[in-house]
Write a protein that holds these residues in place. Structure first.
Motif, mmCIF file in Angstrom:
data_model
loop_
_atom_site.group_PDB
_atom_site.id
_atom_site.type_symbol
_atom_site.label_atom_id
_atom_site.label_comp_id
_atom_site.label_asym_id
_atom_site.label_seq_id
_atom_site.Cartn_x
_atom_site.Cartn_y
_atom_site.Cartn_z
ATOM 1 N N SER A 241 -53.233 -11.018 -4.110
ATOM 2 C CA SER A 241 -54.299 -11.842 -3.369
ATOM 3 C C SER A 241 -54.353 -13.250 -4.387
ATOM 4 O O SER A 241 -53.919 -13.343 -5.435
ATOM 5 C CB SER A 241 -55.786 -11.088 -3.485
ATOM 6 N N VAL A 242 -55.243 -14.305 -3.842
ATOM 7 C CA VAL A 242 -55.552 -15.211 -4.539
ATOM 8 C C VAL A 242 -56.214 -14.965 -5.946
ATOM 9 O O VAL A 242 -55.897 -15.717 -6.951
ATOM 10 C CB VAL A 242 -56.336 -16.383 -3.646
ATOM 11 N N ASP A 243 -57.328 -13.989 -5.836
ATOM 12 C CA ASP A 243 -58.078 -13.871 -6.822
ATOM 13 C C ASP A 243 -57.409 -13.294 -7.956
ATOM 14 O O ASP A 243 -57.463 -13.430 -9.167
ATOM 15 C CB ASP A 243 -59.103 -12.769 -6.554
ATOM 16 N N THR A 244 -56.378 -12.580 -7.691
ATOM 17 C CA THR A 244 -55.284 -11.942 -8.366
ATOM 18 C C THR A 244 -54.392 -12.770 -9.123
ATOM 19 O O THR A 244 -54.223 -12.862 -10.452
ATOM 20 C CB THR A 244 -54.407 -10.690 -8.018
ATOM 21 N N MET A 245 -54.219 -13.863 -8.660
ATOM 22 C CA MET A 245 -53.204 -14.947 -9.143
ATOM 23 C C MET A 245 -54.183 -15.679 -10.144
ATOM 24 O O MET A 245 -53.742 -15.920 -11.188
ATOM 25 C CB MET A 245 -52.866 -15.893 -8.141
ATOM 26 N N GLN A 246 -55.342 -15.892 -9.605
ATOM 27 C CA GLN A 246 -56.309 -16.719 -10.826
ATOM 28 C C GLN A 246 -56.377 -15.758 -12.018
ATOM 29 O O GLN A 246 -56.519 -16.386 -13.384
ATOM 30 C CB GLN A 246 -57.643 -16.894 -9.970
ATOM 31 N N ASN A 247 -56.707 -14.278 -11.902
ATOM 32 C CA ASN A 247 -56.581 -13.552 -13.077
ATOM 33 C C ASN A 247 -55.412 -13.632 -13.883
ATOM 34 O O ASN A 247 -55.626 -13.644 -15.072
ATOM 35 C CB ASN A 247 -56.992 -12.371 -12.674
ATOM 36 N N TYR A 248 -54.220 -13.729 -13.189
ATOM 37 C CA TYR A 248 -53.115 -13.880 -14.254
ATOM 38 C C TYR A 248 -52.954 -15.064 -14.749
ATOM 39 O O TYR A 248 -52.474 -15.284 -16.055
ATOM 40 C CB TYR A 248 -51.851 -13.400 -13.146
ATOM 41 N N LYS A 249 -53.218 -16.085 -14.256
ATOM 42 C CA LYS A 249 -53.250 -17.444 -14.978
ATOM 43 C C LYS A 249 -54.458 -17.511 -16.053
ATOM 44 O O LYS A 249 -53.881 -17.934 -17.103
ATOM 45 C CB LYS A 249 -53.695 -18.638 -14.002
ATOM 46 N N THR B 274 -50.322 -23.920 0.073
ATOM 47 C CA THR B 274 -51.590 -23.710 -0.421
ATOM 48 C C THR B 274 -51.488 -22.440 -1.090
ATOM 49 O O THR B 274 -50.579 -21.713 -1.377
ATOM 50 C CB THR B 274 -52.604 -23.346 0.739
ATOM 51 N N GLN B 275 -52.720 -22.050 -1.760
ATOM 52 C CA GLN B 275 -52.845 -21.022 -2.864
ATOM 53 C C GLN B 275 -52.595 -19.793 -1.568
ATOM 54 O O GLN B 275 -51.797 -18.840 -2.449
ATOM 55 C CB GLN B 275 -54.337 -20.663 -3.255
ATOM 56 N N SER B 276 -53.043 -19.696 -0.805
ATOM 57 C CA SER B 276 -53.156 -18.750 0.238
ATOM 58 C C SER B 276 -51.298 -18.320 0.552
ATOM 59 O O SER B 276 -50.828 -17.297 0.643
ATOM 60 C CB SER B 276 -53.859 -18.956 1.682
ATOM 61 N N ASP B 277 -50.589 -19.483 0.999
ATOM 62 C CA ASP B 277 -49.150 -19.527 1.046
ATOM 63 C C ASP B 277 -48.350 -18.795 -0.060
ATOM 64 O O ASP B 277 -47.745 -17.982 0.035
ATOM 65 C CB ASP B 277 -48.622 -20.743 1.349
ATOM 66 N N LEU B 278 -48.897 -18.990 -1.379
ATOM 67 C CA LEU B 278 -48.311 -18.846 -2.653
ATOM 68 C C LEU B 278 -48.775 -17.328 -2.857
ATOM 69 O O LEU B 278 -47.836 -16.494 -2.867
ATOM 70 C CB LEU B 278 -48.633 -19.544 -3.614
ATOM 71 N N SER B 279 -49.764 -16.701 -2.454
ATOM 72 C CA SER B 279 -50.118 -15.310 -2.642
ATOM 73 C C SER B 279 -49.365 -14.442 -1.758
ATOM 74 O O SER B 279 -49.313 -13.300 -2.240
ATOM 75 C CB SER B 279 -51.802 -15.393 -2.514
ATOM 76 N N LYS B 280 -49.291 -15.111 -0.570
ATOM 77 C CA LYS B 280 -48.530 -14.085 0.280
ATOM 78 C C LYS B 280 -46.854 -14.005 -0.228
ATOM 79 O O LYS B 280 -46.269 -12.858 0.062
ATOM 80 C CB LYS B 280 -48.269 -14.680 1.764
ATOM 81 N N LYS B 281 -46.462 -15.203 -0.651
ATOM 82 C CA LYS B 281 -45.120 -15.129 -1.271
ATOM 83 C C LYS B 281 -44.863 -14.430 -2.301
ATOM 84 O O LYS B 281 -43.741 -13.649 -2.389
ATOM 85 C CB LYS B 281 -44.814 -16.560 -1.585
ATOM 86 N N LEU B 282 -45.881 -14.146 -3.137
ATOM 87 C CA LEU B 282 -45.874 -13.282 -4.234
ATOM 88 C C LEU B 282 -46.636 -11.953 -4.121
ATOM 89 O O LEU B 282 -46.499 -10.733 -4.952
ATOM 90 C CB LEU B 282 -46.658 -14.088 -5.701
#
Length: 323
Positions: free
Chosen positions: A153-161, A142-150
């Motif tokens: 936060s999920v919001d930070t990942m969305q901002n980078y995208k 899930t996005q949560s799994d990926l956010s932990k791997k990286l």
């Protein structure tokens, strides 16, 4: 494991899409480590001698004149497996690898694709993203799994995208520190990538680009786009004035023309009905004069035309009865 000549190794064609080369002090420290201790951990390559993990170590060896490097040669089932290993091993070995915001966004999007993470759909697990069922009991991400791997936060990942949509000019300003990632994110959300260069030319980059200032600059930029020939709001207002005033003059002409007809008819037929319409038209003329003097931009042409047409119908009906 085996020693491979440096010249036989090829960089992966997509490595630069996801990762930046080390630079500055960090690169100098890395070179010194290779010079004094050598390459401790073998690099990973495909059977075609394409580097999967170890681009910076190979680069350092070339710069230091080291002719060979220890390699682990791996066989992959497909290119996606290579890309997955390319991303995961580099992230794992380098830790917080940083790099340009755009490349961070690309890594996130590519990992989402490889892990089968998609927006929406059914199968929610504590966030808005879907866990995709995979065959052979593979791990479901899930996005949560990926956010932990990286480690973000999920919001930070969305901002980078979102920052993937930066123009090269905006990306460079972020890279050299002229514009913060937060400000760049605000710009990307408001200005399409193909217009960002023009927008950046229109602002004063010597000023700190706060959100409040950017809101003002983006508002002014969008106003200028309305009339690019003159690049200011005055031309737009002048154009509106000319169009509306032309309609006002046309309406006044129509009213005055009809007024003269009714005036002539009233003298001939002495009709009370005609006199009433004459009074109405005189009132309309007075109102139109006021509008003309005050430059009021109401669409009186359409409303007066309706009144004129209605008056004409009644007028000609009365004329017919009188005749």
């Amino acid at each position: 494991m085996q020693q491979i000549n440096i010249d036989e190794l090829k960089p992966h064609p997509r490595n630069n899409e996801f990762f930046d080369d080390m630079t500055g002090e960090k690169w100098n420290e890395f070179l010194e480590s290779i010079r004094t201790s050598g390459v401790i951990e073998p690099i990973v390559v495909t059977t075609d001698m394409v580097i999967v993990s170890g681009h910076q170590r190979v680069r350092a060896c070339k710069e230091l004149g080291i002719p060979e490097i220890m390699c682990e040669i791996k066989t992959y089932k497909d290119e996606d497996s290579v890309i997955k290993d390319l991303l995961e091993t580099n992230i794992r070995q380098r830790g917080d690898i940083g790099g340009s915001a755009k490349k961070v966004g690309r890594r996130i999007k590519e990992l989402e694709r490889l892990y089968g993470i998609k927006n929406g759909g059914s199968g929610f697990y504590g966030n808005q993203y879907q866990k995709i069922c995979k065959p052979n009991n593979e791990k479901k991400y899930t996005q949560s799994d990926l956010s932990k791997k990286l480690n973000m936060s999920v919001d930070t990942m969305q901002n980078y995208k979102t920052l993937i949509n930066m123009s090269p000019e905006l990306e460079n300003l972020v890279k050299i520190g002229k514009i913060s990632k937060t400000s760049a994110l605000f710009i990307v959300k408001k200005i399409p990538e193909n217009e960002q260069q023009d927008f950046l030319k229109s602002i004063n980059l010597s000023k700190k680009q706060t959100k409040k200032l950017l809101e003002k600059e983006i508002h002014e930029y969008n106003l200028k786009k309305i009339d690019p020939a003159s690049n200011n709001l005055n031309s737009l207002l002048t154009k509106m004035y000319d169009e509306r005033f032309s309609n006002i003059k046309k309406s006044i002409y129509e009213i005055e023309f009809l007024d003269s007809i009714i005036g002539e008819a009233s003298h001939i037929f002495k009709s009370n009905v005609l006199m009433e319409y004459l009074n109405i038209l005189n009132t309309l003329i007075s109102k139109a004069d006021i509008l003309r003097k005050n430059s009021v931009f109401n669409n009186i042409h359409d409303s007066n035309s309706l009144k004129i047409n209605s008056t004409e119908n009644v007028f000609y009906t009365q004329i017919s009865k009188s005749e």
